[in-house]
Design an enzyme around this catalytic site. Structure first.
Site, PDB file in Angstrom:
ATOM      1  N   CYS A 248      64.189  -7.620  17.338  1.00 18.85           N
ATOM      2  CA  CYS A 248      63.996  -7.788  19.037  1.00 18.85           C
ATOM      3  C   CYS A 248      65.133  -7.311  19.562  1.00 18.85           C
ATOM      4  O   CYS A 248      66.157  -7.581  19.313  1.00 18.85           O
ATOM      5  CB  CYS A 248      63.556  -9.201  19.376  1.00 18.85           C
ATOM      6  SG  CYS A 248      63.350  -9.330  20.830  1.00 18.85           S
TER       7      CYS A 248
ATOM      8  N   HIS B 140      53.950  -9.279  18.823  1.00 18.94           N
ATOM      9  CA  HIS B 140      55.378  -9.755  19.262  1.00 18.94           C
ATOM     10  C   HIS B 140      55.598  -9.594  20.643  1.00 18.94           C
ATOM     11  O   HIS B 140      56.124 -10.554  21.300  1.00 18.94           O
ATOM     12  CB  HIS B 140      56.221  -8.579  18.438  1.00 18.94           C
ATOM     13  CG  HIS B 140      57.540  -8.742  18.656  1.00 18.94           C
ATOM     14  ND1 HIS B 140      58.617  -9.212  17.778  1.00 18.94           N
ATOM     15  CD2 HIS B 140      58.648  -8.569  19.812  1.00 18.94           C
ATOM     16  CE1 HIS B 140      59.922  -9.037  18.403  1.00 18.94           C
ATOM     17  NE2 HIS B 140      59.722  -8.751  19.692  1.00 18.94           N
ATOM     18  N   GLU B 141      55.170  -8.489  21.177  1.00 20.05           N
ATOM     19  CA  GLU B 141      55.243  -8.088  22.635  1.00 20.05           C
ATOM     20  C   GLU B 141      54.404  -9.160  23.375  1.00 20.05           C
ATOM     21  O   GLU B 141      54.835  -9.933  24.707  1.00 20.05           O
ATOM     22  CB  GLU B 141      54.718  -6.879  23.045  1.00 20.05           C
ATOM     23  CG  GLU B 141      55.563  -5.710  22.392  1.00 20.05           C
ATOM     24  CD  GLU B 141      57.147  -5.908  22.405  1.00 20.05           C
ATOM     25  OE1 GLU B 141      57.630  -6.499  23.471  1.00 20.05           O
ATOM     26  OE2 GLU B 141      57.899  -5.249  21.326  1.00 20.05           O
TER      27      GLU B 141
ATOM     28  N   HIS C 215      56.446 -12.431  24.094  1.00 20.79           N
ATOM     29  CA  HIS C 215      57.259 -12.104  25.172  1.00 20.79           C
ATOM     30  C   HIS C 215      56.546 -12.606  26.533  1.00 20.79           C
ATOM     31  O   HIS C 215      56.950 -13.038  27.380  1.00 20.79           O
ATOM     32  CB  HIS C 215      57.774 -10.632  25.264  1.00 20.79           C
ATOM     33  CG  HIS C 215      58.995 -10.592  24.321  1.00 20.79           C
ATOM     34  ND1 HIS C 215      60.013 -11.330  24.231  1.00 20.79           N
ATOM     35  CD2 HIS C 215      59.180  -9.493  23.390  1.00 20.79           C
ATOM     36  CE1 HIS C 215      61.020 -10.827  23.252  1.00 20.79           C
ATOM     37  NE2 HIS C 215      60.299  -9.743  22.756  1.00 20.79           N
TER      38      HIS C 215
END
Ligand SMILES: [Zn+2]
Length: 170
Positions: A102, A144-145, A148
């Site tokens: 990351c 993953h994003e 966020h």
């Protein structure tokens, strides 16, 4: 000629990485400009994705741009995709375990279980609603994003109960 800029990247400990991003409702030149800057920032850092909170913006928006680079030599090639107001509608029961890095957690890799396939919906830069089915590495970037956008980094994700599941590979 581009006026895009390399933005500072928030690293773990920054408050914005722990906050829920806000839905984008106006698809104007400022969103286009943010997307340009995010792409430039991501490319400069050898990333394959970047989310707005990582550049200190609370917009629910990220870029996926898988391509082979020194950080991910085996990544597949894809054109950069700007994803706004992402939703994950369906997930495969099949999960895959792989190491992730990351840009907000320098020099660290964490093994994370992700759904092998996901059905997603999001807006593009023009506000059009896009539906897609993603698999493998690209599905992994999206998840993953997407984390966020929910204020979750690899460090929280790796401690979640569903990560303790060696029984889910099939
Ligand atoms: Zn990240």
């Amino acid at each position: 000629m581009s006026n895009s800029a390399v933005l500072p990247i928030a690293t773990v400990g920054e408050k914005i990485l722990a906050q829920h991003a806000q839905a984008v409702t106006v698809f104007d030149v400022s969103i286009q400009s943010l997307a340009d800057d995010m792409l430039t920032t991501m490319l400069a850092a050898n990333g394959v994705g970047i989310a707005a909170p990582q550049v200190f913006s609370s917009a629910a928006m990220f870029i996926m741009a898988s391509r082979p680079n020194p950080r991910y030599p085996d990544a597949p090639n894809m054109r950069p995709v700007v994803v706004i107001n992402p939703r994950i509608l369906e997930t495969s029961t099949q999960m895959e375990l792989a190491e992730e890095g990351c840009l907000s957690i320098p020099d660290q890799r964490v093994k994370i279980w992700r759904h092998a396939q996901i059905k997603v919906q999001y807006h593009d830069l023009n506000g059009n609603l896009i539906s897609d089915i993603l698999v493998g590495f690209v599905a992994r970037i999206f998840q993953h994003e997407f984390d966020h956008i929910q204020g979750i980094t690899l460090l929280e994700r790796s401690n979640m109960p569903e990560q303790q599941r060696p029984d889910t590979v099939n």
